[in-house]
Write an enzyme that holds these catalytic residues in place. Sequence first.
Site, short mmCIF file in Angstrom:
data_model
loop_
_atom_site.label_atom_id
_atom_site.label_comp_id
_atom_site.label_asym_id
_atom_site.label_seq_id
_atom_site.Cartn_x
_atom_site.Cartn_y
_atom_site.Cartn_z
N GLU A 1 28.06 15.71 80.89
CA GLU A 1 29.21 16.26 79.85
C GLU A 1 29.54 14.86 79.16
O GLU A 1 30.07 13.95 79.93
CB GLU A 1 30.30 16.84 80.56
N CYS B 1 37.55 13.73 75.17
CA CYS B 1 36.17 13.85 74.77
C CYS B 1 36.20 15.06 73.51
O CYS B 1 35.33 14.97 72.79
CB CYS B 1 35.21 13.99 75.74
P1 NAD Z 1 30.94 5.65 81.46
O1 NAD Z 1 29.62 6.47 81.16
O2 NAD Z 1 31.30 4.23 81.32
O3 NAD Z 1 31.41 5.68 83.17
C1 NAD Z 1 31.62 7.16 83.77
C2 NAD Z 1 31.30 6.91 85.25
O4 NAD Z 1 29.87 6.49 85.40
C3 NAD Z 1 32.12 6.05 85.86
O5 NAD Z 1 32.34 6.35 87.12
C4 NAD Z 1 31.07 4.60 86.10
O6 NAD Z 1 31.64 3.91 87.02
C5 NAD Z 1 29.86 5.46 86.31
N1 NAD Z 1 28.75 4.86 86.33
C6 NAD Z 1 28.39 3.78 85.11
N2 NAD Z 1 27.18 3.35 85.30
C7 NAD Z 1 26.43 3.93 86.16
C8 NAD Z 1 25.13 4.03 86.77
N3 NAD Z 1 24.14 3.00 86.46
N4 NAD Z 1 24.91 4.95 87.73
C9 NAD Z 1 25.81 5.68 88.14
N5 NAD Z 1 27.01 5.80 87.76
C10 NAD Z 1 27.52 4.79 86.71
O7 NAD Z 1 31.83 6.34 80.89
P2 NAD Z 1 33.74 6.24 80.74
O8 NAD Z 1 33.97 5.13 79.50
O9 NAD Z 1 34.05 6.09 82.20
O10 NAD Z 1 34.23 7.51 80.06
C11 NAD Z 1 34.39 7.64 78.79
C12 NAD Z 1 33.28 8.64 78.17
O11 NAD Z 1 33.36 9.97 78.86
C13 NAD Z 1 33.33 9.02 76.71
O12 NAD Z 1 32.13 8.90 75.94
C14 NAD Z 1 33.95 10.39 76.87
O13 NAD Z 1 33.74 11.09 75.50
C15 NAD Z 1 33.35 11.00 77.86
N6 NAD Z 1 33.90 12.16 78.43
C16 NAD Z 1 33.17 13.18 78.22
C17 NAD Z 1 33.94 14.50 78.68
C18 NAD Z 1 33.10 15.81 78.75
O14 NAD Z 1 33.51 16.71 79.41
N7 NAD Z 1 32.23 15.92 77.76
C19 NAD Z 1 35.09 14.57 79.39
C20 NAD Z 1 35.73 13.38 79.37
C21 NAD Z 1 34.90 12.00 79.13
#
Ligand code: NAD
Length: 487
Positions: free
Chosen positions: A257, A290
């Site tokens: 997501e 989001c």
């Molecule tokens: P991000 O992708 O930087 O991080 C998300 C999670 O992934 C964190 O827990 C992070 O530690 C982990 N992560 C990072 N690298 C990883 C790897 N290599 N392997 C495994 N895990 C890893 O995202 P963010 O900045 O925390 O969140 C913001 C984003 O999330 C925005 O794009 C937003 O739109 C999206 N978002 C989407 C929804 C939805 O339901 N579609 C809901 C909320 C946020």
Amino acid sequence: MAAERVTIEGISVPTGHFIGGEHVASEATFETRSPMDWSWKLADISRGTAATAQAAVSAAVEAFPQWSAYSVGERAACLNRLADLIEANKDAIATVECLDMAMLLESLKLRLVPRGALNFRNYADIIVAAEERVWSSKGTQNRVIRMPAGPAVIITPWNAPFMLSTWKVAPALASGNTVILKPAEWSPLSAALLSDFINEAGFPKGAFNIVQGFGHDLGSALVSDPRVKRLSFTGSPATARKIGHAAAENIVPFTAELGGKGPFMVFEDCDIEAAAKKAAGQFDDSGQVCLAGTRLLVQNSVMDAFLEKFHAHTDGHVMGDSREAGTTMTALIHPDHLARVAAFVDRARTNGDEILRGGKVHKEGGLWYEPTLIRPKSNDSEIVQHEVFGPVLTLQGFDTEEEAVALANSTMYGLSGIIYTSSAERAERVGRAVRSGVVWVNCFLIRDLSAPFGGIGESGIGREGGDYALDFHADLKTLQIFEGSVS
Ligand code: NAD
């Protein structure tokens, strides 16, 4: 070894991991600070490593036979007890998340934390009511059986961390899968509070584990462990690509997501006041949502009327301490995120996009950014095509419905769409034409938990919610029994 708990505003919060039913700490730690006052360090949190990931997956593997053998009624009872404990601790969870992520306290208390409890109750109800699909054909009876798949790794982002974590954990546990949850490193505290309720709710040790740390080491070790049978991720497309590689390597089902750049479409026949109020309301939580309709697409015939009302509602926003009732716009989560948002707007300015309002940091030293509206030079401008994830909206005019739909579908995202119109025919036509996982007509952010949820393109793959998440978390089997005589 780091301390295992910290007391914040009188609330005791676990700072370590929760593995195999025990709180455990790591040697290394990372800090979490309050966005409302960056000099305020809330806690030192255990920083998990690849070894932590391995221990958590081992605990989940060990607990799987026991948890997956629980009857549906027993599983539902655990989920409902967990929901009871969330409700009983609602104010503490809301306060901790407000301090850690700066979400509005009132909205946490009234909406988001109760929704966390509801996520578990909803899946308790769904699995109790679920019936296997059975039909006869070609002399056989066909039955579709949902088999629990195994340990599921759930990785969540920093926005709305409690609600989003519970949204993803509930169907995994309800399905009989064991869980390893890794919350985001920028807002680890509210999900950590869940670990205090798991044993009391009656889950077997290891059924639900929580580990804290960063994505590139702990997260990547979790998602590439071949013992993991499901990967459920919410976050950015860039991370989804990395996790997708791990999923491909181990041939593991994966849902993502991701981000959005939703169109907010205002047609001349709509209630302009309602549309303008809702559009400006998207600055709540400083646009770190989001599902936001960050591209305002307004029919040119009502542009002036819309803008007048939009500006009036935007003027009413109050940037301040998220604990105070009058505040509507929160501090952004982290100085790096503030810098990212500011850089987007600076590049738009350099590109020749017109900044209609805002476009600057609210007060030096704080993490608030002014509500910003930008008229792009063209639809190709970066500010139109890329998710900012802050209080920044773009404004584009259109003359015809066809033009509006073409603009709506002109980005690589497809998470949400919002349409304001008084015409039922137009709602139907445009609602079907917009390519996104959800389209709201004359409303926004109303969710039914049984509906599928997810995105198209860069907004994600797979669907969660209701039965869709149960199908994702299960290995579906067809059991086919010959109905004639076997002799
Ligand atoms: P991000 O992708 O930087 O991080 C998300 C999670 O992934 C964190 O827990 C992070 O530690 C982990 N992560 C990072 N690298 C990883 C790897 N290599 N392997 C495994 N895990 C890893 O995202 P963010 O900045 O925390 O969140 C913001 C984003 O999330 C925005 O794009 C937003 O739109 C999206 N978002 C989407 C929804 C939805 O339901 N579609 C809901 C909320 C946020």
